[in-house]
Design a protein around this motif. Structure first.
Motif: not given
Length: 452
Positions: A298, A380, A386, A101, A376
């Motif tokens: 993202s 985001h 994720s 990330d 994630l």
């Protein structure tokens, strides 16, 4: 007899004079090309004129594509910047490094100097290297553990020394407080372009590697007022697809491409310089549209990872060529080492493949399978979840780690990823999901692995 001998002698001398240039060309030692990588930040696949955009004005990039090769299926290694930049610099998937990330201001992760970066490899072939602009391979800049100076650059120019979130395009630059403006009201993109031209002029007598890494068109958007006004008056202005401020920022990048090309021409370097232009991830969906692609920065939809990619090298890359070859940011590292005749050690791990033969011969390399790993802890702020993804042939599967959802798309007839065929094609779903999970077991660092 005498006249016959004179005629024969004249013929021999004439043939020799004709052949000398041929022999000289054949025996002339080949020098590795100068290399320039121009990386835009957060630039979507469909933002350039040569990729179909009719609002933004990118004449110099369009000419670059017309004189070289334009790729239609080029991908970033991640849907956000830091991991893609890692792939560019070391040729390894960021999942191996454990940085998947973007790094924020308090993040203690950084790209370790133990990795041999692209510039360090090219130095083995006598290249003089220069980084101009964005680095972002460290989080906490104050500790200076991952700064560019630790990675062997010969020159580091106008690169951030503080965290760079939210953009900063007019002097004084808060993330580069030590930089003195060269002009009143200095615009950052213009400054980087000017520094790139100066770098080329300083290093024209030897092979050079220039990494011009723009901060634009990252938000917060900011452009020169005159350019913004020009686009605001164009038909269709004001929609996400036609953002005047983004268009103005992109035009400033494009102007720099023109300045670089003019400089290479003036110095007689055009024929022996390879230029690559691409971006680190897709456009931000809150300021632009990546249509016809779905999603944006993202996200692992095409809008977040498919990128413009232009390669220009007169005499070596066929002008006006278009490649449908599936490529990845990871391929830049082995390709440039191949072209510069730099050999890596047998223990070196490279996740990309050289596309040198594609560039110079317009050939396709073997079919590719590409992988993405984007875990994630929470979604985001731009909407990304994720997930991991795999592209094999025309099929692309996305596995969401937050709820186990699986999506499958056939990109050949569904570029916009609107028709999920995961239920209709169970065998393909099982095959690709198994392949993706097996790749993770072999590639992802232990602390970064996702439980299956």
């Amino acid at each position: 007899m005498k006249n016959c001998m004179v005629s024969r002698l004249a013929l021999i001398v004439g043939l020799w004079l004709v052949m000398v240039p041929v022999f000289s060309q054949q025996n002339k030692p080949k020098t590795p090309p100068n290399i320039i990588i121009i990386l835009a930040d957060d630039l979507g696949w469909s933002e350039l004129g040569c990729y179909g955009n009719r609002f933004n004005e990118t004449p110099n990039l369009d000419r670059l594509a017309a004189g070289g090769m334009r790729f239609t299926q080029a991908y970033a290694t991640a849907p956000v910047c830091t991991p893609t930049r890692i792939a560019l610099m070391i040729g390894q998937h960021p999942a191996r490094v454990g940085i998947t990330d973007y790094l924020d201001a308090k993040d203690e992760k950084f790209l370790s100097p133990n990795y041999v970066t692209l510039n360090e490899q090219l130095q083995k072939a006598g290249y003089h290297s220069g980084l101009i602009g964005k680095w972002h391979l460290t989080g906490d800049y104050g500790k200076k553990k991952g700064e560019p100076a630790k990675h062997g650059w010969d020159e580091v120019i106008c690169s951030e020394t503080g965290y760079i979130a939210n953009g900063d395009y007019f002097h004084p630059y808060f993330f580069m407080p030590d930089i003195t403006a060269k002009t009143e009201g200095e615009y950052l993109t213009d400054r980087l372009n000017s520094e790139a031209v100066d770098f080329i002029k300083r290093n024209q007598a030897k092979p050079f590697f220039l990494y011009l890494s723009h901060y634009a068109v990252h938000t917060k958007l900011a452009a020169k007022a005159g350019m913004v006004a020009k686009y605001a008056q164009k038909s269709g202005a004001g929609t996400k697809q036609n953002n005047p401020e983004l268009a103005a920022m992109l035009e400033s990048i494009d102007e720099g491409v023109g300045q670089i090309m003019s400089t290479l021409n003036e110095l007689g370097l055009r024929e022996n310089t390879l230029i690559l232009f691409t971006s680190d991830n897709g456009g931000e969906s809150n300021v632009t549209s990546n249509a016809p692609l779905r999603g944006g920065k993202s996200e692992l939809y095409e809008g977040g990872i498919r990128e413009p990619f232009i390669a220009y090298w007169p005499g070596s890359i066929k002008a006006g060529s278009v490649s449908t070859q599936v490529i990845n940011t990871l391929d830049i590292y082995p390709t440039l080492l191949d072209l510069a005749a730099v050999k890596t050690t047998t223990s070196s791990i490279l996740d990309g493949v050289s596309i040198a033969s594609v560039l110079t011969g317009n050939k396709k390399s073997a079919p590719r399978t590409l992988y993405w790993h984007y875990p994630l802890p929470k979604p985001h702020f731009l909407g990304g979840r994720s997930a991991g993804a795999i592209r094999n042939g025309d099929f692309k599967l996305i596995e969401y780690f937050d709820n186990g959802q699986i999506q499958l798309f056939n990109l050949a007839d569904d570029l916009g990823e609107q028709n999920d065929v995961a239920e209709k094609l169970p065998a393909k779903r099982i095959q690709l999901l198994s392949q993706l999970r097996e790749w993770r077991k072999k590639t992802v660092t232990d602390f970064q692995k996702t439980t299956n």
